[in-house]
Design a protein around this motif. Structure first.
Motif, PDB file in Angstrom:
ATOM      1  N   ALA A  34      24.597  -1.160  24.012  1.00 34.12           N
ATOM      2  CA  ALA A  34      24.574  -1.491  25.484  1.00 34.12           C
ATOM      3  C   ALA A  34      25.086  -3.783  25.386  1.00 34.12           C
ATOM      4  O   ALA A  34      25.510  -4.572  25.545  1.00 34.12           O
ATOM      5  CB  ALA A  34      24.380  -1.014  26.443  1.00 34.12           C
ATOM      6  N   ALA A  35      23.032  -3.667  24.666  1.00 34.31           N
ATOM      7  CA  ALA A  35      23.416  -5.320  25.177  1.00 34.31           C
ATOM      8  C   ALA A  35      24.201  -6.336  24.138  1.00 34.31           C
ATOM      9  O   ALA A  35      24.364  -7.382  24.580  1.00 34.31           O
ATOM     10  CB  ALA A  35      21.462  -6.086  24.769  1.00 34.31           C
ATOM     11  N   ARG A  36      24.347  -5.483  22.819  1.00 36.77           N
ATOM     12  CA  ARG A  36      25.108  -6.094  22.005  1.00 36.77           C
ATOM     13  C   ARG A  36      26.168  -6.700  22.615  1.00 36.77           C
ATOM     14  O   ARG A  36      27.327  -7.641  22.285  1.00 36.77           O
ATOM     15  CB  ARG A  36      25.210  -6.115  20.619  1.00 36.77           C
ATOM     16  N   ALA A  37      26.822  -4.844  22.864  1.00 36.25           N
ATOM     17  CA  ALA A  37      28.652  -5.439  23.463  1.00 36.25           C
ATOM     18  C   ALA A  37      28.320  -6.314  24.951  1.00 36.25           C
ATOM     19  O   ALA A  37      29.449  -6.614  24.946  1.00 36.25           O
ATOM     20  CB  ALA A  37      29.172  -3.831  23.880  1.00 36.25           C
ATOM     21  N   HIS A  38      27.450  -6.481  25.490  1.00 34.47           N
ATOM     22  CA  HIS A  38      27.939  -7.193  26.411  1.00 34.47           C
ATOM     23  C   HIS A  38      26.751  -8.004  27.182  1.00 34.47           C
ATOM     24  O   HIS A  38      26.101  -8.553  27.145  1.00 34.47           O
ATOM     25  CB  HIS A  38      27.343  -6.437  27.797  1.00 34.47           C
ATOM     26  N   PRO A  39      26.962  -9.575  25.939  1.00 35.29           N
ATOM     27  CA  PRO A  39      26.360 -10.474  25.329  1.00 35.29           C
ATOM     28  C   PRO A  39      25.818 -10.987  26.794  1.00 35.29           C
ATOM     29  O   PRO A  39      24.032 -12.027  27.222  1.00 35.29           O
ATOM     30  CB  PRO A  39      26.690 -11.292  24.623  1.00 35.29           C
ATOM     31  N   ASP A  40      26.628 -11.588  28.309  1.00 33.69           N
ATOM     32  CA  ASP A  40      26.113 -12.293  28.825  1.00 33.69           C
ATOM     33  C   ASP A  40      24.924 -11.337  29.902  1.00 33.69           C
ATOM     34  O   ASP A  40      24.400 -12.001  31.290  1.00 33.69           O
ATOM     35  CB  ASP A  40      27.386 -12.383  29.562  1.00 33.69           C
ATOM     36  N   ALA A  67      22.945  -8.414  27.990  1.00 37.78           N
ATOM     37  CA  ALA A  67      22.534  -8.831  27.378  1.00 37.78           C
ATOM     38  C   ALA A  67      20.115  -8.679  28.147  1.00 37.78           C
ATOM     39  O   ALA A  67      20.097  -7.518  27.798  1.00 37.78           O
ATOM     40  CB  ALA A  67      21.953  -9.134  26.011  1.00 37.78           C
ATOM     41  N   ALA A  68      19.979  -9.354  28.472  1.00 36.75           N
ATOM     42  CA  ALA A  68      18.454  -9.418  29.262  1.00 36.75           C
ATOM     43  C   ALA A  68      18.666  -8.220  30.265  1.00 36.75           C
ATOM     44  O   ALA A  68      17.110  -7.709  30.308  1.00 36.75           O
ATOM     45  CB  ALA A  68      18.400 -10.993  29.470  1.00 36.75           C
ATOM     46  N   ASP A  69      19.430  -8.339  30.927  1.00 37.58           N
ATOM     47  CA  ASP A  69      19.150  -7.407  32.466  1.00 37.58           C
ATOM     48  C   ASP A  69      19.702  -6.105  31.796  1.00 37.58           C
ATOM     49  O   ASP A  69      18.579  -5.477  32.013  1.00 37.58           O
ATOM     50  CB  ASP A  69      20.507  -7.753  33.039  1.00 37.58           C
ATOM     51  N   ILE A  70      20.040  -5.467  30.859  1.00 37.32           N
ATOM     52  CA  ILE A  70      20.727  -5.018  30.407  1.00 37.32           C
ATOM     53  C   ILE A  70      19.091  -3.882  29.764  1.00 37.32           C
ATOM     54  O   ILE A  70      19.266  -2.837  29.649  1.00 37.32           O
ATOM     55  CB  ILE A  70      21.182  -4.261  29.077  1.00 37.32           C
ATOM     56  N   MET A  71      18.685  -5.040  29.146  1.00 38.40           N
ATOM     57  CA  MET A  71      17.611  -3.969  28.494  1.00 38.40           C
ATOM     58  C   MET A  71      16.091  -4.157  29.185  1.00 38.40           C
ATOM     59  O   MET A  71      15.440  -3.389  28.718  1.00 38.40           O
ATOM     60  CB  MET A  71      16.709  -5.572  26.991  1.00 38.40           C
ATOM     61  N   LEU A  72      16.683  -3.970  30.555  1.00 35.43           N
ATOM     62  CA  LEU A  72      15.703  -4.176  31.079  1.00 35.43           C
ATOM     63  C   LEU A  72      15.314  -2.971  31.443  1.00 35.43           C
ATOM     64  O   LEU A  72      13.933  -1.926  31.811  1.00 35.43           O
ATOM     65  CB  LEU A  72      15.220  -4.605  32.594  1.00 35.43           C
ATOM     66  N   TRP A  73      16.034  -1.981  31.079  1.00 31.48           N
ATOM     67  CA  TRP A  73      16.755  -0.255  31.401  1.00 31.48           C
ATOM     68  C   TRP A  73      15.774   0.554  30.433  1.00 31.48           C
ATOM     69  O   TRP A  73      14.732   0.947  30.562  1.00 31.48           O
ATOM     70  CB  TRP A  73      18.222   0.244  31.550  1.00 31.48           C
ATOM     71  N   HIS A  74      15.586   0.247  28.786  1.00 33.10           N
ATOM     72  CA  HIS A  74      14.706   0.253  28.740  1.00 33.10           C
ATOM     73  C   HIS A  74      13.045  -0.151  28.578  1.00 33.10           C
ATOM     74  O   HIS A  74      12.343   0.423  28.619  1.00 33.10           O
ATOM     75  CB  HIS A  74      15.118  -0.115  27.184  1.00 33.10           C
ATOM     76  N   ASP A  75      13.081  -1.544  28.919  1.00 38.44           N
ATOM     77  CA  ASP A  75      11.636  -1.917  29.116  1.00 38.44           C
ATOM     78  C   ASP A  75      11.083  -1.714  30.356  1.00 38.44           C
ATOM     79  O   ASP A  75       9.811  -1.737  29.769  1.00 38.44           O
ATOM     80  CB  ASP A  75      12.239  -3.685  28.461  1.00 38.44           C
ATOM     81  N   ARG A  76      11.982  -1.203  31.257  1.00 39.44           N
ATOM     82  CA  ARG A  76      10.523  -1.107  32.258  1.00 39.44           C
ATOM     83  C   ARG A  76      11.575   0.237  32.491  1.00 39.44           C
ATOM     84  O   ARG A  76      11.739   0.280  34.168  1.00 39.44           O
ATOM     85  CB  ARG A  76      11.462  -2.632  33.318  1.00 39.44           C
TER      86      ARG A  76
END
Length: 205
Positions: free
Chosen positions: A60-66, A68-77
């Motif tokens: 998902a992050a690769r598909a929406h690079p703008d 990416a950091a926000d998307i990864m919060l779903w995993h990381d937190r």
């Protein structure tokens, strides 16, 4: 007669409000932009269907690079989104266990995320059996996940009392003959269990 009580987990035993989490993490305006641009809930359903937790969010992050950091919060937190527990619901679950009522969990959850939740919330081990969508690769409200519970548990559909916060999940269970309660808070669920004679008013407090 009720033979077993079947519980959903998210928004029944554990709060689940991703938008609220993102509002606190990145601010309301950024959250609105993110959720408008990316269907995060659909990616989460992929995880609930059994797709890999990390890999799904990396894709998902690769598909929406703008974003990416926000998307990864779903995993990381993730555990920060799946919190806190709903105290009265947990007390009701514990009271049913103490009375010897068979308890089944029926939940849309990823394989890895369910293990994260189990580590954070020991009360999830109070269930006699757990039917997790990611493990079964079946997801509510598809009929197959309800059939899997019936076949594995051996309980008659008419003997099951099921609570869930989503109307479509309740309707799918009711169509199979299950007794149901649409969860809109612990108070209403407590009243339902009292009506069925499973707990007293004092035991639901």
């Amino acid at each position: 007669m009720i033979q077993a009580v079947v519980w959903d987990i998210g928004r029944v035993l554990i709060e689940w409000e991703p938008e609220r989490f993102y509002d606190s993490a990145i601010g309301v305006e950024r959250r609105k932009a993110l959720f408008a641009a990316v269907d995060l809930h659909e990616f989460n359903l992929d995880v609930d269907r059994g797709q890999p937790f990390l890999g799904t969010w990396q894709a998902a992050a690769r598909a929406h690079p703008d974003f990416a950091a926000d998307i990864m919060l779903w995993h990381d937190r993730w555990i920060d989104m799946a919190s806190p527990a709903i105290p009265r619901s947990v007390r009701i679950l514990t009271a049913l266990k103490a009375k010897g009522v068979p308890l089944l969990g029926l939940t849309n959850f990823g394989v890895e995320t369910f293990e994260i939740a189990r580590a954070a919330y020991p009360f999830l081990d109070l269930f006699d059996r757990r039917y997790v969508s990611g493990q079964l690769r079946l997801i509510k409200p598809d009929a197959g996940i309800y059939a899997a519970l019936e076949q594995d548990s051996g309980f008659d559909p008419q003997g099951l009392l099921f609570t869930d916060d989503r109307p479509e999940n309740i309707e799918a269970a009711a169509a199979r003959g299950w007794q149901t309660h649409l969860f809109d808070g612990p108070a209403g669920w407590a009243d339902c269990l009292i009506r069925h004679g499973l707990l007293t008013k004092e035991e639901t407090q």
